[in-house]
Design a protein around this motif. Sequence first.
Motif, mmCIF file in Angstrom:
data_model
loop_
_atom_site.group_PDB
_atom_site.id
_atom_site.type_symbol
_atom_site.label_atom_id
_atom_site.label_comp_id
_atom_site.label_asym_id
_atom_site.label_seq_id
_atom_site.Cartn_x
_atom_site.Cartn_y
_atom_site.Cartn_z
ATOM 1 N N LEU A 179 0.831 -1.205 0.000
ATOM 2 C CA LEU A 179 0.000 0.000 0.000
ATOM 3 C C LEU A 179 0.868 1.259 0.000
ATOM 4 C CD1 LEU A 179 -2.752 -1.135 2.531
ATOM 5 C CD2 LEU A 179 -2.926 -1.014 0.033
ATOM 6 N N LYS A 180 1.988 1.209 0.712
ATOM 7 C CA LYS A 180 2.892 2.351 0.710
ATOM 8 C C LYS A 180 3.538 2.525 -0.654
ATOM 9 C CE LYS A 180 6.951 4.244 3.108
ATOM 10 N NZ LYS A 180 7.951 3.992 4.193
ATOM 11 N N LEU B 14 8.146 6.544 -14.528
ATOM 12 C CA LEU B 14 8.129 5.635 -13.387
ATOM 13 C C LEU B 14 9.516 5.467 -12.793
ATOM 14 C CD1 LEU B 14 6.938 3.500 -11.512
ATOM 15 C CD2 LEU B 14 7.009 1.868 -13.403
ATOM 16 N N ASN B 15 10.512 5.259 -13.631
ATOM 17 C CA ASN B 15 11.866 5.024 -13.116
ATOM 18 C C ASN B 15 12.451 6.249 -12.432
ATOM 19 O OD1 ASN B 15 12.022 2.326 -13.856
ATOM 20 N ND2 ASN B 15 12.797 2.779 -15.905
ATOM 21 N N ALA B 16 12.025 7.433 -12.852
ATOM 22 C CA ALA B 16 12.506 8.652 -12.195
ATOM 23 C C ALA B 16 12.050 8.711 -10.739
ATOM 24 C CB ALA B 16 12.002 9.880 -12.959
ATOM 25 N N LEU B 17 10.938 8.043 -10.417
ATOM 26 C CA LEU B 17 10.457 7.963 -9.043
ATOM 27 C C LEU B 17 10.963 6.709 -8.342
ATOM 28 C CD1 LEU B 17 6.720 8.959 -9.660
ATOM 29 C CD2 LEU B 17 8.504 10.408 -8.683
ATOM 30 N N LEU B 18 10.983 5.590 -9.075
ATOM 31 C CA LEU B 18 11.300 4.301 -8.465
ATOM 32 C C LEU B 18 12.775 4.170 -8.109
ATOM 33 C CD1 LEU B 18 10.210 1.447 -7.757
ATOM 34 C CD2 LEU B 18 10.823 0.752 -10.094
ATOM 35 N N LYS B 19 13.662 4.611 -8.985
ATOM 36 C CA LYS B 19 15.104 4.421 -8.755
ATOM 37 C C LYS B 19 15.564 5.110 -7.474
ATOM 38 C CE LYS B 19 19.039 2.783 -10.537
ATOM 39 N NZ LYS B 19 19.742 3.250 -11.727
ATOM 40 N N PRO B 20 15.215 6.379 -7.211
ATOM 41 C CA PRO B 20 15.641 6.991 -5.952
ATOM 42 C C PRO B 20 15.010 6.335 -4.722
ATOM 43 C CG PRO B 20 15.000 8.665 -7.546
ATOM 44 C CD PRO B 20 14.558 7.352 -8.101
ATOM 45 N N ALA B 21 13.793 5.807 -4.877
ATOM 46 C CA ALA B 21 13.086 5.234 -3.736
ATOM 47 C C ALA B 21 13.542 3.821 -3.403
ATOM 48 C CB ALA B 21 11.579 5.225 -4.011
ATOM 49 N N ALA C 139 9.768 -1.148 -3.066
ATOM 50 C CA ALA C 139 10.152 -0.093 -2.123
ATOM 51 C C ALA C 139 10.424 -0.636 -0.729
ATOM 52 C CB ALA C 139 9.069 0.989 -2.071
ATOM 53 N N ASP C 140 10.082 -1.906 -0.475
ATOM 54 C CA ASP C 140 10.387 -2.527 0.820
ATOM 55 C C ASP C 140 11.821 -3.053 0.772
ATOM 56 O OD1 ASP C 140 10.636 -5.087 2.595
ATOM 57 O OD2 ASP C 140 8.911 -3.999 3.401
#
Length: 293
Positions: free
Chosen positions: A55-56, A74-81, A139-140
């Motif tokens: 959910l997070k 998507l990768n611009a958000l996912l890679k740093p996270a 993200a976990d």
Amino acid sequence: MAATHIFNAPPEGVAADWTMPQNWSAFSPEQHRTWRTLFDRQSTALDGYACRSFLKGLDILRQLTPGVPDFAELNALLKPASGWEVVAVPGWIPNRPFFEHLANRRFPAANFVRPPEQIAYSEEPDMFHDIFGHIPMLADPAFSDFLVAYGEAGLRAEKLGASDFLGRLWLYTVEFGLVVEDGALRAFGGGLLSSPAETLRALTSAEPRRIWLDIERVMRTDYHFDEFQRIYFVVESFEALLRATEDTDFAGVYRKIANDPALEPGDAWPGDIAYDGRLSPVGAGPAKGVAAR
């Protein structure tokens, strides 16, 4: 209808590592509508059933432009996270490149969207299954590290001819796994989270069996794609799942079970410990291995 996006060699326009340009601008208005319908329907249906990490992580997808995700966005958000990136692939790809991508924190996602007539159930894993079902979990940190360890184990399994055993671990964890949170079961597998009907059944029905994860047991257990699963495996936490993967001598398991017949999902096994609402099983670890490396 049989799955159609299966290839023995990279088709035209696909690189040797099976990646391809997403060509996001080629997706039709109908495909964007299908994505939005699926996303709105299934994200709403999972409250109270999906694990906290999913959910997070879903918040990452909610930040994207509505419709089929642009992987660059998507990768611009996912890679740093998370340290991960999504790569487009044509559909089912061979084991070795799949494992190599995971080991290097690249998640392969099918570069097609199911047709409208399959909106409730796709004949094969499509982009919605891959992105909605799996990307939020990246993200976990512990689950993310588990996927990397799985990819590395997969490359070793390929050399030993044991990828089928490892594939069962993927199916019963990454696709259909359950985790205990606050004393209750929650879904974390992408096959569940992209199918609210099976999520509800896995968590609330009295019919399927729910047992604590044992890696040897999982690797011996067959599965069926054309029906809801009849058995689900439970982990105490994602840290426990990662520990089991790191501490198990997979080659030893492969040797031990090499000549044993596969168990049908409904079969009992002497080591089974049923999930009974406790936070961890009595008398055994929740994710046993065979021997430490």
